[in-house]
Design an enzyme around this catalytic site. Sequence first.
Site, mmCIF file in Angstrom:
data_model
loop_
_atom_site.group_PDB
_atom_site.id
_atom_site.type_symbol
_atom_site.label_atom_id
_atom_site.label_comp_id
_atom_site.label_asym_id
_atom_site.label_seq_id
_atom_site.Cartn_x
_atom_site.Cartn_y
_atom_site.Cartn_z
ATOM 1 N N LYS A 1 -43.286 22.852 -40.853
ATOM 2 C CA LYS A 1 -42.752 21.499 -40.940
ATOM 3 C C LYS A 1 -42.650 21.061 -42.407
ATOM 4 C CE LYS A 1 -43.646 16.869 -39.014
ATOM 5 N NZ LYS A 1 -44.555 16.095 -38.129
ATOM 6 N N SER B 1 -42.422 13.558 -34.754
ATOM 7 C CA SER B 1 -41.714 13.797 -35.995
ATOM 8 C C SER B 1 -41.493 15.284 -36.298
ATOM 9 C CB SER B 1 -42.514 13.174 -37.157
ATOM 10 O OG SER B 1 -43.814 13.732 -37.220
ATOM 11 N N SER C 1 -46.522 13.598 -32.161
ATOM 12 C CA SER C 1 -45.469 14.353 -32.835
ATOM 13 C C SER C 1 -45.474 15.853 -32.592
ATOM 14 C CB SER C 1 -45.535 14.097 -34.345
ATOM 15 O OG SER C 1 -45.304 12.740 -34.628
#
Length: 448
Positions: free
Chosen positions: A82, A151, A175
């Site tokens: 990420k 996210s 997330s």
Amino acid sequence: MADRLCHEWTALDLLAAFREGSISLRDYVDALLEYGRALEPSIEAWAHHSDEVVRLQMQRLDEIRGSGESLPSLFGVPVGIKDNIDTEDYPTEWGWKPTEGRTPSKDAFLVYKLRQAGALIWGKTRTTELAYMTPTITKNPRNLQHTPGGSSSGSAAAVAAGMVPVAVGTQTNGSVIRPASFCGIYGFKPTRGLISNAGLLTCSQSLDQVGVFARTVSDLAAVSEVMIGGYESDQGGLVFPMSLVDASTQEPPCPPKLMFVRTPHWEKMDSSARNAFEALVEELKDCMVEVELPEVVSRAEAWHSKVMDAEMSSNLGPIVKRYGQALASTKTMSVIERGEAVSATEYLHALAGLHRAAAGFDEFFDHFDAIVTPSSLGAAPKGFGGTGDPIMCTTWTLAGFPCVSAPLLETEDRFPIGVQFVGPLRQDAKLLRTVTWCVQRLTTGVTS
């Protein structure tokens, strides 16, 4: 390639094939690069990816294989990272235009550990703005008109599309678990604090947790096991490694006992999702009972909100101020402004709620192996104006419990719905074992 396509290989199957020599690392990487190039224009899962960077990493792996020593535990396994997690060979831009070009000088600790285990850092997956709520451009591979969640949008999408077998994300509210549910894959958020947050964008130091996306429970265990432990916590204690792979595949000494909770948000769920869960409760009625949540849960969401708002305001506020508030989205500015309004007394009271929320479930975990509850309010919403509501994850994130979203249900129109399994603190291996048992039970009908 051998008996399957490149995007069908799991991490552990890959490792076994590399060790046996039944497939070539170079052939596999070439095929996966070509596969990813074909899909990326429609899914847009990657903030940064470079064939050249991947091949440079392969040179070190070729040296390891040429040495004759045993291959490390993730040898040749592509992993997506990420874009709020620092990497020295890719930019880390936090999903925000003003920080484009930000290039860290060293890897986050978890990335270092993955490299030491032989993983190929495939690229940086897209995150929402500053890992909060403003969506990125990533599409859901299950339906390109729907959000993948956030996210950790790109991490979930990359795994669901088969671009990589595993990816790493983070969770401050929902997330990891929510995108896994929306994209129809497995997501695992270990017990808070088992994996170091060093080298990550800090949103909320009390709530931020690292998680993993994969297409099997065993792959969740393999990647998490590499990242867990080996560092000193902020409180000064040593965090030790944890064996997950072997433990997660063992047969339970007896069938697990499960408790199903609807949560106070049951009526907010899509009717299709509620129907699917009602059928699940009926299917598992011999080993699962419905239980009302303890009173502490009614306050957990307010505690989470106060802690997250205050800490995100403290951590993200200076970043936004430095680069220009006009460049931040309304959602990001809203959480900063809410956090500024939280008093010290409110914050400290809510912070104490982290421990109270976890302790409120002690009695339940004395009698049950895991909590079963929805991962989300339903299937992935259509459109890209938001990433979905994380409310089904809030209580468990606040308490720091290990959680797994398993892709076990579908709506009538075949959209995936995740089943969330929640276990007691630091019983991550037991939770993964319980999930494995339930998956086998529900997919094969074997109760063993």
